[in-house]
Design a protein around this motif. Structure first.
Motif, PDB file in Angstrom:
ATOM      1  N   ASP A  98       0.865  -1.287  -0.217  1.00  0.00           N
ATOM      2  CA  ASP A  98       0.145  -0.132  -0.059  1.00  0.00           C
ATOM      3  C   ASP A  98       0.872   1.315   0.009  1.00  0.00           C
ATOM      4  O   ASP A  98       2.018   1.220   0.266  1.00  0.00           O
ATOM      5  CB  ASP A  98      -0.910  -0.025   1.215  1.00  0.00           C
ATOM      6  CG  ASP A  98      -1.904   0.981   1.220  1.00  0.00           C
ATOM      7  OD1 ASP A  98      -2.257   1.668   0.092  1.00  0.00           O
ATOM      8  OD2 ASP A  98      -2.687   1.294   2.173  1.00  0.00           O
ATOM      9  N   LYS A 129       0.235   4.590   1.720  1.00  0.00           N
ATOM     10  CA  LYS A 129      -0.826   5.255   2.794  1.00  0.00           C
ATOM     11  C   LYS A 129      -0.533   6.917   2.948  1.00  0.00           C
ATOM     12  O   LYS A 129      -1.692   7.204   3.058  1.00  0.00           O
ATOM     13  CB  LYS A 129      -0.379   4.540   4.155  1.00  0.00           C
ATOM     14  CG  LYS A 129      -0.894   3.024   4.393  1.00  0.00           C
ATOM     15  CD  LYS A 129      -1.153   2.853   5.696  1.00  0.00           C
ATOM     16  CE  LYS A 129      -2.143   1.655   5.791  1.00  0.00           C
ATOM     17  NZ  LYS A 129      -1.448   0.583   6.493  1.00  0.00           N
ATOM     18  N   TYR A 173      -6.472  -9.927   7.246  1.00  0.00           N
ATOM     19  CA  TYR A 173      -5.233  -9.140   6.431  1.00  0.00           C
ATOM     20  C   TYR A 173      -4.154  -8.959   7.282  1.00  0.00           C
ATOM     21  O   TYR A 173      -4.311  -8.552   8.544  1.00  0.00           O
ATOM     22  CB  TYR A 173      -6.106  -7.798   6.392  1.00  0.00           C
ATOM     23  CG  TYR A 173      -5.235  -6.466   5.894  1.00  0.00           C
ATOM     24  CD1 TYR A 173      -4.174  -6.226   6.444  1.00  0.00           C
ATOM     25  CD2 TYR A 173      -5.558  -5.774   4.912  1.00  0.00           C
ATOM     26  CE1 TYR A 173      -3.319  -5.257   6.183  1.00  0.00           C
ATOM     27  CE2 TYR A 173      -4.839  -4.680   4.443  1.00  0.00           C
ATOM     28  CZ  TYR A 173      -3.680  -4.393   5.387  1.00  0.00           C
ATOM     29  OH  TYR A 173      -3.014  -3.117   4.909  1.00  0.00           O
ATOM     30  N   GLY A 202      -6.402   6.475   3.663  1.00  0.00           N
ATOM     31  CA  GLY A 202      -7.067   5.223   3.344  1.00  0.00           C
ATOM     32  C   GLY A 202      -6.146   4.331   2.709  1.00  0.00           C
ATOM     33  O   GLY A 202      -6.103   3.316   2.480  1.00  0.00           O
ATOM     34  N   ARG A 260     -10.775  -7.628   7.273  1.00  0.00           N
ATOM     35  CA  ARG A 260     -11.265  -7.718   5.999  1.00  0.00           C
ATOM     36  C   ARG A 260     -10.503  -7.546   4.992  1.00  0.00           C
ATOM     37  O   ARG A 260      -9.051  -7.533   5.146  1.00  0.00           O
ATOM     38  CB  ARG A 260     -12.187  -6.397   6.179  1.00  0.00           C
ATOM     39  CG  ARG A 260     -11.248  -5.449   6.615  1.00  0.00           C
ATOM     40  CD  ARG A 260     -11.863  -3.916   6.616  1.00  0.00           C
ATOM     41  NE  ARG A 260     -10.567  -3.176   7.324  1.00  0.00           N
ATOM     42  CZ  ARG A 260      -9.794  -2.579   6.663  1.00  0.00           C
ATOM     43  NH1 ARG A 260      -9.585  -2.828   5.640  1.00  0.00           N
ATOM     44  NH2 ARG A 260      -8.626  -1.768   7.453  1.00  0.00           N
ATOM     45  N   ASN A 274      -6.234  -6.858   9.989  1.00  0.00           N
ATOM     46  CA  ASN A 274      -7.634  -6.393   9.662  1.00  0.00           C
ATOM     47  C   ASN A 274      -8.466  -7.571   9.345  1.00  0.00           C
ATOM     48  O   ASN A 274      -8.049  -8.789   8.993  1.00  0.00           O
ATOM     49  CB  ASN A 274      -7.458  -5.338   8.562  1.00  0.00           C
ATOM     50  CG  ASN A 274      -6.827  -4.116   8.828  1.00  0.00           C
ATOM     51  OD1 ASN A 274      -7.028  -3.609   9.909  1.00  0.00           O
ATOM     52  ND2 ASN A 274      -5.887  -3.501   7.912  1.00  0.00           N
ATOM     53  N   GLU A 324      -0.153  -4.693  12.111  1.00  0.00           N
ATOM     54  CA  GLU A 324      -1.836  -4.815  12.303  1.00  0.00           C
ATOM     55  C   GLU A 324      -2.431  -5.876  11.611  1.00  0.00           C
ATOM     56  O   GLU A 324      -2.185  -6.489  10.713  1.00  0.00           O
ATOM     57  CB  GLU A 324      -2.316  -3.604  11.937  1.00  0.00           C
ATOM     58  CG  GLU A 324      -2.385  -3.360  10.425  1.00  0.00           C
ATOM     59  CD  GLU A 324      -3.118  -2.261   9.719  1.00  0.00           C
ATOM     60  OE1 GLU A 324      -4.098  -1.920  10.584  1.00  0.00           O
ATOM     61  OE2 GLU A 324      -2.911  -1.844   8.778  1.00  0.00           O
ATOM     62  N   GLY A 339      -8.201  -5.247   2.378  1.00  0.00           N
ATOM     63  CA  GLY A 339      -7.652  -3.957   2.453  1.00  0.00           C
ATOM     64  C   GLY A 339      -8.201  -3.147   1.322  1.00  0.00           C
ATOM     65  O   GLY A 339      -8.403  -3.781   0.279  1.00  0.00           O
ATOM     66  N   ASP A 340      -8.283  -2.027   1.477  1.00  0.00           N
ATOM     67  CA  ASP A 340      -8.709  -1.054   0.264  1.00  0.00           C
ATOM     68  C   ASP A 340      -7.590   0.052   0.247  1.00  0.00           C
ATOM     69  O   ASP A 340      -7.311   0.714   1.123  1.00  0.00           O
ATOM     70  CB  ASP A 340      -9.792  -0.452   0.475  1.00  0.00           C
ATOM     71  CG  ASP A 340     -10.535   0.189  -0.714  1.00  0.00           C
ATOM     72  OD1 ASP A 340      -9.915   0.066  -1.729  1.00  0.00           O
ATOM     73  OD2 ASP A 340     -11.794   0.546  -0.536  1.00  0.00           O
ATOM     74  N   PRO A 341      -6.850   0.004  -0.758  1.00  0.00           N
ATOM     75  CA  PRO A 341      -6.999  -0.507  -2.275  1.00  0.00           C
ATOM     76  C   PRO A 341      -6.258  -1.678  -2.369  1.00  0.00           C
ATOM     77  O   PRO A 341      -6.161  -2.170  -3.582  1.00  0.00           O
ATOM     78  CB  PRO A 341      -6.240   0.586  -3.017  1.00  0.00           C
ATOM     79  CG  PRO A 341      -5.479   1.505  -2.271  1.00  0.00           C
ATOM     80  CD  PRO A 341      -5.946   1.082  -0.771  1.00  0.00           C
ATOM     81  N   GLU A 342      -5.748  -2.605  -1.350  1.00  0.00           N
ATOM     82  CA  GLU A 342      -5.247  -3.777  -1.773  1.00  0.00           C
ATOM     83  C   GLU A 342      -6.117  -4.957  -2.396  1.00  0.00           C
ATOM     84  O   GLU A 342      -5.770  -5.390  -3.638  1.00  0.00           O
ATOM     85  CB  GLU A 342      -4.815  -4.516  -0.404  1.00  0.00           C
ATOM     86  CG  GLU A 342      -3.293  -4.050   0.464  1.00  0.00           C
ATOM     87  CD  GLU A 342      -3.767  -2.778   1.314  1.00  0.00           C
ATOM     88  OE1 GLU A 342      -4.810  -2.017   1.288  1.00  0.00           O
ATOM     89  OE2 GLU A 342      -3.086  -2.742   2.184  1.00  0.00           O
TER      90      GLU A 342
HETATM   91  N1  GLY Z   1      -5.176  -0.132   2.804  1.00  0.00           N
HETATM   92  C1  GLY Z   1      -5.211  -0.306   4.113  1.00  0.00           C
HETATM   93  C2  GLY Z   1      -6.280  -0.778   4.840  1.00  0.00           C
HETATM   94  O1  GLY Z   1      -7.284  -1.190   4.039  1.00  0.00           O
HETATM   95  O2  GLY Z   1      -6.207  -0.890   6.013  1.00  0.00           O
END
Ligand code: GLY
Ligand code: AMP
Length: 424
Positions: free
Chosen positions: A212, A214, A269, A226, A287, A285, A283, A289-292
């Protein structure tokens, strides 16, 4: 078959487009979706956090399968509520989504199961956090415990900045209750890698790695956003490092969640940092990732709907997940001013999607047949190619064919990755 996707950003657009591949007859709904998603799914004006309405809609429409994509509804228990109403879902229940919903939970999990991460202390009141910071090493990383729209992490270069961060989180409550507890963490350095994975609670199958970008400005400067763009695969994530991560992080995490009675089913994630002392978790997540998702999903070769259904039933097998060869790059086009204030309502013109270059829409609405900007991150332009340099070039060529007033994008997506390619 009727499938609904909860959410309305570029990630959800990427999920929806992939779900359609090989399933042209799928009846797809997006809650709430957006002006661009409206081309690919029926958008229903129900907010992603409005769990009672989401359940009501799913029951009334006899939805066969639901994908809950954003963090908030997952942490708030959308999957629990849908499953109670008899709807099968892709996404973790609340007791597993807590791996993102509480940083204190995730740090304690890692400590208990010996999963490598930054050293840390937890504080429940500002006085003890401030006292600790009198002698703590700097830079220090201050993290709000709960969800904070991706803004709950402060890297404080000085003790004074660290104390300010503590006060704003714990006393001024800038993130509300999310800052009632905080984590103060050791500052780590090294290349960052995002590894999304499918897990059915028993096994974990990593997707292609990604990187990413960021920060808002070129050269990784400016405020955190994001995410302004992504590449996949991540050149720093060599097969040897991937194996170490599988053995020390991915699999131990999934087994730890299972042992805790919180089996994680969905996309887990892993935000990793490749430090000199080995890969560590920055970290988790709960879910995509966005934009992953906008670079990873287009490279997925296997059937996403099939994978998601197997995940929800706890029947995932490694061979269910295969990726195409090649690379991808996504350049996010935002409204100038993002992540701070920006104007909206500008008309967007898009080139026709091609097989190797297309647009995922995030912050746009349809009005009188026109697509208008309505958010900070407006869209992501993704290109696929046989290698990374070509994917980056193609993505930027396609960016030139997208037009809206006040468009802003980073000019150096993939640069660090391409340099990394030479190093590893
Ligand atoms: N691109 C980082 C996230 O979705 O947390
Ligand atoms: P997060 O919101 O947890 O993704 O954190 C945002 C960004 O802060 C990460 O992508 C890292 O670049 C950075 N970060 C988080 N924790 C640390 C840490 N312990 N050391 C250095 N950088 C960090």
């Amino acid at each position: 078959m009727k499938v609904m996707v909860v959410g309305g950003g570029g990630r959800e657009h990427a999920i929806i487009k992939k779900l359609k591949e090989g399933h042209e007859d799928l009846e797809l709904y997006a809650l709430p979706g957006n002006g661009g998603i409206a081309k690919d799914a029926v958008c229903v004006p129900i907010g992603a956090k409005d769990i009672p309405e989401i359940v009501k809609f799913a029951v009334k429409e006899k939805i066969d399968f639901a994908v809950v994509a954003p963090d908030d509804p997952l942490v708030l228990g959308a999957v629990d509520a849908l499953e109670e109403a008899g709807i099968s879902c892709f996404g973790p229940r609340a007791n597993a989504a807590i791996i993102e919903g509480s940083k204190v939970f995730s740090k304690e999990l890692m400590k208990k199961y010996g999963i490598p991460t930054a050293a840390y202390e937890v504080f429940e009141d500002s006085a003890s956090a401030l006292a600790y910071l009198e002698t703590a090493p700097v830079p220090a990383v201050i993290k709000a415990d709960g969800l904070a729209l991706g803004k709950g992490v402060v890297i404080a270069e000085t003790r004074e900045d660290a104390k300010q961060a503590v006060l704003s989180m714990m006393e001024d409550k800038v993130f509300g209750d999310s800052g009632s507890r905080i984590v103060v963490e050791e500052f780590l350095t090294g290349p960052e890698v995002s590894v999304l994975s499918f897990t059915d609670g028993n096994i974990v199958v990593p997707m292609i790695s990604s990187m990413d970008h960021k920060r808002a400005l070129d050269g990784d400067r400016g405020p955190n956003t994001g995410g302004m763009g992504t590449i996949a695969p991540n050149p720093f994530y060599t097969p040897e490092i991937a194996q170490i991560c599988m053995d020390t992080i991915l699999n131990p995490t999934v087994q730890a969640m299972k042992a805790e009675g919180r089996p994680f089913r969905g996309c887990l994630y892993f935000g990793l940092m490749l430090t000199e002392k080995g890969p560590k978790v920055i970290e988790y997540n709960c879910r995509f990732g966005d934009p992953e998702a906008q670079v990873v999903l287009p490279l997925l070769e296997s059937d996403l709907l099939d994978i998601m259904q197997k995940v929800s039933k706890g029947m995932l097998r490694e061979e269910d997940v295969t990726f195409k060869n090649g690379a991808s790059c996504c350049v996010v086009m935002a409204s100038a001013g993002y992540p701070k204030s920006y104007e909206k309502g500008f008309e967007i013109t898009l080139p026709a999607d091609r097989e190797d270059a297309f647009v995922f829409v995030a912050g746009a609405k349809l009005q009188d047949g026109k697509l208008l900007t309505s958010g900070g991150r407006v869209l992501g332009v993704t290109a696929l190619a046989s290698d990374l340099p070509e994917a980056v070039e193609k993505a930027y060529e396609t960016v030139k064919q997208v037009h809206f007033a006040n468009a802003y994008y980073r000019k150096d997506i993939g640069k660090r990755g391409l340099e990394g390619e030479k190093q590893v």
